[in-house]
Design an enzyme around this catalytic site. Sequence first.
Site, PDB file in Angstrom:
ATOM      1  N   TYR A   1       0.827  -1.216   0.000  1.00 35.34           N
ATOM      2  CA  TYR A   1       0.000   0.000   0.000  1.00 35.34           C
ATOM      3  C   TYR A   1       0.867   1.274   0.000  1.00 35.34           C
ATOM      4  CZ  TYR A   1      -3.196   3.477   2.099  1.00 35.34           C
ATOM      5  OH  TYR A   1      -3.922   4.600   2.383  1.00 35.34           O
TER       6      TYR A   1
ATOM      7  N   SER B   1       6.289   3.333  13.228  1.00 36.24           N
ATOM      8  CA  SER B   1       4.859   3.554  13.416  1.00 36.24           C
ATOM      9  C   SER B   1       4.621   4.343  14.695  1.00 36.24           C
ATOM     10  CB  SER B   1       4.163   2.198  13.530  1.00 36.24           C
ATOM     11  OG  SER B   1       2.859   2.352  14.034  1.00 36.24           O
TER      12      SER B   1
ATOM     13  N   TYR C   1       3.446  -6.675  17.295  1.00 33.51           N
ATOM     14  CA  TYR C   1       3.756  -5.878  16.101  1.00 33.51           C
ATOM     15  C   TYR C   1       4.523  -4.617  16.499  1.00 33.51           C
ATOM     16  CZ  TYR C   1       3.048  -2.239  12.605  1.00 33.51           C
ATOM     17  OH  TYR C   1       3.253  -1.190  11.748  1.00 33.51           O
TER      18      TYR C   1
ATOM     19  N   LYS D   1       8.615  -3.063  15.826  1.00 36.86           N
ATOM     20  CA  LYS D   1       9.019  -1.720  15.371  1.00 36.86           C
ATOM     21  C   LYS D   1       9.991  -1.096  16.378  1.00 36.86           C
ATOM     22  CE  LYS D   1       6.661  -1.637  11.587  1.00 36.86           C
ATOM     23  NZ  LYS D   1       7.369  -1.775  10.312  1.00 36.86           N
TER      24      LYS D   1
ATOM     25  N   ASN E   1      -1.757   7.552  10.925  1.00 37.49           N
ATOM     26  CA  ASN E   1      -2.707   6.611  10.300  1.00 37.49           C
ATOM     27  C   ASN E   1      -2.774   6.850   8.797  1.00 37.49           C
ATOM     28  OD1 ASN E   1      -3.371   6.752  13.224  1.00 37.49           O
ATOM     29  ND2 ASN E   1      -4.890   5.235  12.648  1.00 37.49           N
TER      30      ASN E   1
ATOM     31  N   ARG F   1     -12.067  -1.331  21.800  1.00 37.41           N
ATOM     32  CA  ARG F   1     -11.150  -2.391  21.381  1.00 37.41           C
ATOM     33  C   ARG F   1      -9.946  -2.388  22.330  1.00 37.41           C
ATOM     34  NH1 ARG F   1      -8.845  -1.980  15.281  1.00 37.41           N
ATOM     35  NH2 ARG F   1      -7.791  -0.188  16.202  1.00 37.41           N
ATOM     36  N   PRO F   2      -9.586  -3.578  22.855  1.00 31.55           N
ATOM     37  CA  PRO F   2      -8.449  -3.602  23.794  1.00 31.55           C
ATOM     38  C   PRO F   2      -7.197  -3.031  23.131  1.00 31.55           C
ATOM     39  CG  PRO F   2      -9.508  -5.759  23.678  1.00 31.55           C
ATOM     40  CD  PRO F   2     -10.151  -4.915  22.623  1.00 31.55           C
TER      41      PRO F   2
HETATM   42  P1  NAD Z   1       1.635  -3.727   3.034  1.00 29.20           P
HETATM   43  O1  NAD Z   1       1.368  -5.052   3.639  1.00 29.20           O
HETATM   44  O2  NAD Z   1       0.691  -3.230   2.008  1.00 29.20           O
HETATM   45  O3  NAD Z   1       3.108  -3.715   2.407  1.00 29.20           O
HETATM   46  C1  NAD Z   1       4.154  -4.509   2.925  1.00 29.20           C
HETATM   47  C2  NAD Z   1       4.774  -5.236   1.735  1.00 29.20           C
HETATM   48  O4  NAD Z   1       5.861  -6.044   2.195  1.00 29.20           O
HETATM   49  C3  NAD Z   1       3.806  -6.167   1.018  1.00 29.20           C
HETATM   50  O5  NAD Z   1       3.835  -5.886  -0.377  1.00 29.20           O
HETATM   51  C4  NAD Z   1       4.335  -7.567   1.318  1.00 29.20           C
HETATM   52  O6  NAD Z   1       4.083  -8.471   0.254  1.00 29.20           O
HETATM   53  C5  NAD Z   1       5.811  -7.289   1.521  1.00 29.20           C
HETATM   54  N1  NAD Z   1       6.499  -8.263   2.374  1.00 29.20           N
HETATM   55  C6  NAD Z   1       6.106  -8.720   3.597  1.00 29.20           C
HETATM   56  N2  NAD Z   1       7.021  -9.574   4.086  1.00 29.20           N
HETATM   57  C7  NAD Z   1       8.019  -9.649   3.175  1.00 29.20           C
HETATM   58  C8  NAD Z   1       9.251 -10.367   3.104  1.00 29.20           C
HETATM   59  N3  NAD Z   1       9.614 -11.203   4.091  1.00 29.20           N
HETATM   60  N4  NAD Z   1      10.036 -10.209   2.022  1.00 29.20           N
HETATM   61  C9  NAD Z   1       9.666  -9.378   1.017  1.00 29.20           C
HETATM   62  N5  NAD Z   1       8.524  -8.669   1.025  1.00 29.20           N
HETATM   63  C10 NAD Z   1       7.708  -8.811   2.083  1.00 29.20           C
HETATM   64  O7  NAD Z   1       1.778  -2.682   4.229  1.00 29.20           O
HETATM   65  P2  NAD Z   1       1.828  -1.094   4.214  1.00 29.20           P
HETATM   66  O8  NAD Z   1       0.584  -0.600   4.808  1.00 29.20           O
HETATM   67  O9  NAD Z   1       2.229  -0.597   2.870  1.00 29.20           O
HETATM   68  O10 NAD Z   1       2.984  -0.863   5.272  1.00 29.20           O
HETATM   69  C11 NAD Z   1       4.339  -0.711   4.897  1.00 29.20           C
HETATM   70  C12 NAD Z   1       5.188  -0.577   6.143  1.00 29.20           C
HETATM   71  O11 NAD Z   1       4.740   0.522   6.913  1.00 29.20           O
HETATM   72  C13 NAD Z   1       5.142  -1.793   7.080  1.00 29.20           C
HETATM   73  O12 NAD Z   1       6.434  -1.981   7.615  1.00 29.20           O
HETATM   74  C14 NAD Z   1       4.186  -1.362   8.164  1.00 29.20           C
HETATM   75  O13 NAD Z   1       4.438  -2.012   9.383  1.00 29.20           O
HETATM   76  C15 NAD Z   1       4.482   0.119   8.246  1.00 29.20           C
HETATM   77  N6  NAD Z   1       3.354   0.907   8.783  1.00 29.20           N
HETATM   78  C16 NAD Z   1       2.136   0.819   8.166  1.00 29.20           C
HETATM   79  C17 NAD Z   1       1.064   1.526   8.676  1.00 29.20           C
HETATM   80  C18 NAD Z   1      -0.301   1.446   8.024  1.00 29.20           C
HETATM   81  O14 NAD Z   1      -1.273   1.836   8.635  1.00 29.20           O
HETATM   82  N7  NAD Z   1      -0.434   0.945   6.809  1.00 29.20           N
HETATM   83  C19 NAD Z   1       1.242   2.345   9.802  1.00 29.20           C
HETATM   84  C20 NAD Z   1       2.501   2.427  10.392  1.00 29.20           C
HETATM   85  C21 NAD Z   1       3.559   1.695   9.859  1.00 29.20           C
HETATM   86  C1  UD1 Z   2      -3.713   0.626  14.264  1.00 29.82           C
HETATM   87  C2  UD1 Z   2      -2.751  -0.123  15.128  1.00 29.82           C
HETATM   88  C3  UD1 Z   2      -1.391   0.532  15.048  1.00 29.82           C
HETATM   89  C4  UD1 Z   2      -0.959   0.594  13.601  1.00 29.82           C
HETATM   90  C5  UD1 Z   2      -2.014   1.339  12.809  1.00 29.82           C
HETATM   91  C6  UD1 Z   2      -1.709   1.381  11.362  1.00 29.82           C
HETATM   92  C7  UD1 Z   2      -4.108  -1.094  16.918  1.00 29.82           C
HETATM   93  C8  UD1 Z   2      -4.406  -1.080  18.384  1.00 29.82           C
HETATM   94  N1  UD1 Z   2      -3.246  -0.162  16.492  1.00 29.82           N
HETATM   95  O1  UD1 Z   2      -3.814   1.961  14.741  1.00 29.82           O
HETATM   96  O2  UD1 Z   2      -0.464  -0.218  15.778  1.00 29.82           O
HETATM   97  O3  UD1 Z   2       0.283   1.258  13.499  1.00 29.82           O
HETATM   98  O4  UD1 Z   2      -3.268   0.686  12.963  1.00 29.82           O
HETATM   99  O5  UD1 Z   2      -1.781   0.115  10.810  1.00 29.82           O
HETATM  100  O6  UD1 Z   2      -4.607  -1.904  16.160  1.00 29.82           O
HETATM  101  N2  UD1 Z   2     -12.090   1.693  14.676  1.00 29.82           N
HETATM  102  C9  UD1 Z   2     -13.428   1.427  14.762  1.00 29.82           C
HETATM  103  N3  UD1 Z   2     -13.940   0.395  14.015  1.00 29.82           N
HETATM  104  C10 UD1 Z   2     -13.177  -0.383  13.204  1.00 29.82           C
HETATM  105  C11 UD1 Z   2     -11.792  -0.107  13.113  1.00 29.82           C
HETATM  106  C12 UD1 Z   2     -11.275   0.936  13.874  1.00 29.82           C
HETATM  107  O7  UD1 Z   2     -14.156   2.092  15.490  1.00 29.82           O
HETATM  108  O8  UD1 Z   2     -13.694  -1.317  12.557  1.00 29.82           O
HETATM  109  C13 UD1 Z   2     -11.532   2.824  15.445  1.00 29.82           C
HETATM  110  C14 UD1 Z   2     -10.463   2.429  16.440  1.00 29.82           C
HETATM  111  O9  UD1 Z   2     -11.035   2.068  17.664  1.00 29.82           O
HETATM  112  C15 UD1 Z   2      -9.632   3.710  16.506  1.00 29.82           C
HETATM  113  C16 UD1 Z   2      -9.770   4.299  15.093  1.00 29.82           C
HETATM  114  O10 UD1 Z   2     -10.924   3.700  14.531  1.00 29.82           O
HETATM  115  O11 UD1 Z   2     -10.198   4.618  17.420  1.00 29.82           O
HETATM  116  C17 UD1 Z   2      -8.574   4.000  14.209  1.00 29.82           C
HETATM  117  O12 UD1 Z   2      -8.347   2.602  14.212  1.00 29.82           O
HETATM  118  P1  UD1 Z   2      -7.338   1.889  13.190  1.00 29.82           P
HETATM  119  O13 UD1 Z   2      -7.619   2.332  11.812  1.00 29.82           O
HETATM  120  O14 UD1 Z   2      -7.365   0.422  13.468  1.00 29.82           O
HETATM  121  O15 UD1 Z   2      -5.919   2.498  13.578  1.00 29.82           O
HETATM  122  P2  UD1 Z   2      -5.199   2.578  15.018  1.00 29.82           P
HETATM  123  O16 UD1 Z   2      -5.871   1.740  16.015  1.00 29.82           O
HETATM  124  O17 UD1 Z   2      -5.010   4.015  15.325  1.00 29.82           O
END
Ligand code: NAD
Ligand code: UD1
Length: 343
Positions: free
Chosen positions: A14, A127, A151, A155, A181, A294-295
């Site tokens: 993504y 994150s 998770y 990080k 987010n 949510r916990p």
């Molecule tokens: P994503 O799952 O869409 O992208 C991660 C990619 O890594 C995927 O394409 C997957 O196929 C690839 N991958 C996983 N394991 C692998 C491996 N062992 N070798 C090679 N490729 C591998 O996730 P994203 O949302 O794009 O997130 C990217 C990064 O950002 C992640 O490290 C995630 O933890 C971090 N992050 C994401 C969010 C979020 O909300 N999306 C928030 C904070 C941090």
């Molecule tokens: C979550 C992760 C965080 C991660 C981030 C991005 C948890 C506890 N935290 O953050 O570690 O870095 O995603 O991937 O999972 N909500 C609802 N209904 C839903 C889903 C979410 O009400 O179906 C609410 C949640 O309670 C929260 C807000 O929406 O208040 C955002 O939730 P979410 O999108 O899951 O992100 P975070 O919890 O902030």
Amino acid sequence: MGGMRVLTTGGAGYIGSHTVLALIEAGHEPVILDNFSNSSPEAIRRVGELAGREIEFIKGDLLDVELVERVFAEGNFDAVIHFAGLKAVGESTAQPLRYYRTNIVSTLNLLDAMDTHGVRTLVFSSSATVYGTSGATRCVEDLPLGTTNPYGATKLHIEQILDDLAASDPTWHIAKLRYFNPVGAHESGRIGEDPRDIPNNLMPYVSQVAVGRREKLSVYGGDYPTADGTGVRDFIHVVDLAAGHVAALEALPRHPGARAWNLGTGEGNSVLEVVRAFERASGKDIPFDIVERRPGDVAELVADPGRARIELNWKAERGLEDVARDGWRWQSNNPFGYAEPGE
Ligand code: NAD
Ligand code: UD1
């Protein structure tokens, strides 16, 4: 500055796919390494379409030490952006070993190969989850860190590894980017978030309700000490986030060592504000029930993005309306993401 050749692990995912496009637009040359465990080659094809050129990619797993070594031996990279990893909080609690192995061992393999081949410029996906136990609602980078799930622990451990590595050798330049987010999609509607299972996160869930794939949203908690009682987060448009990676990459030569930067907007929006914005953008009703908290959730978590503004010369340009409009364009044009219906 000349363009850099950048290994982008997880670049089909993504955030990675949007960043690969931003890198090309900024004159860099990304090369994707991805095992497609949570993504599709179709995303890369579409990025290529948007960029007007083919994207170089390698299908491979970062846990495969020999492959990683070979990629560096042949790659001639200037820098790495490391997105690859597993990211579902709930799943990490059920499968901690898989999360520790994939996230931490992958990173160690990558760092070893980078070191061997003298590629010591790295942008890492951290994150805001690392602020999970701080008790703060507005987060500056220097807060004490702590998390509540495996998770988040991966990080935090990786951040520590990067700090130790940078302290051991002054030629490393490392950005630890703490995303808040990430939401929304590219404005073309061609690339976006494509969760494989039932979405855990708010925005993909809301958009799947709007498009008719899910019946109703559960809002986790209506009694938080926030303006409307629902959780407040800092929702950052993925295209702004992608630009933040380009900014970090280009600023890193000025920043030896390992340094953390928040990537967020600095603005908080509640769950119900997100629902309303999505209703306006889609013209659909989004039914919801307010259920138990949510916990592990906190009431409010918002970035102080001041350090990134000053040191990376970056700030988010887009707000919740843009997020909802672009997110809806992606979801309505691609109701089943990159898969064909029925796949
Ligand atoms: P994503 O799952 O869409 O992208 C991660 C990619 O890594 C995927 O394409 C997957 O196929 C690839 N991958 C996983 N394991 C692998 C491996 N062992 N070798 C090679 N490729 C591998 O996730 P994203 O949302 O794009 O997130 C990217 C990064 O950002 C992640 O490290 C995630 O933890 C971090 N992050 C994401 C969010 C979020 O909300 N999306 C928030 C904070 C941090
Ligand atoms: C979550 C992760 C965080 C991660 C981030 C991005 C948890 C506890 N935290 O953050 O570690 O870095 O995603 O991937 O999972 N909500 C609802 N209904 C839903 C889903 C979410 O009400 O179906 C609410 C949640 O309670 C929260 C807000 O929406 O208040 C955002 O939730 P979410 O999108 O899951 O992100 P975070 O919890 O902030």
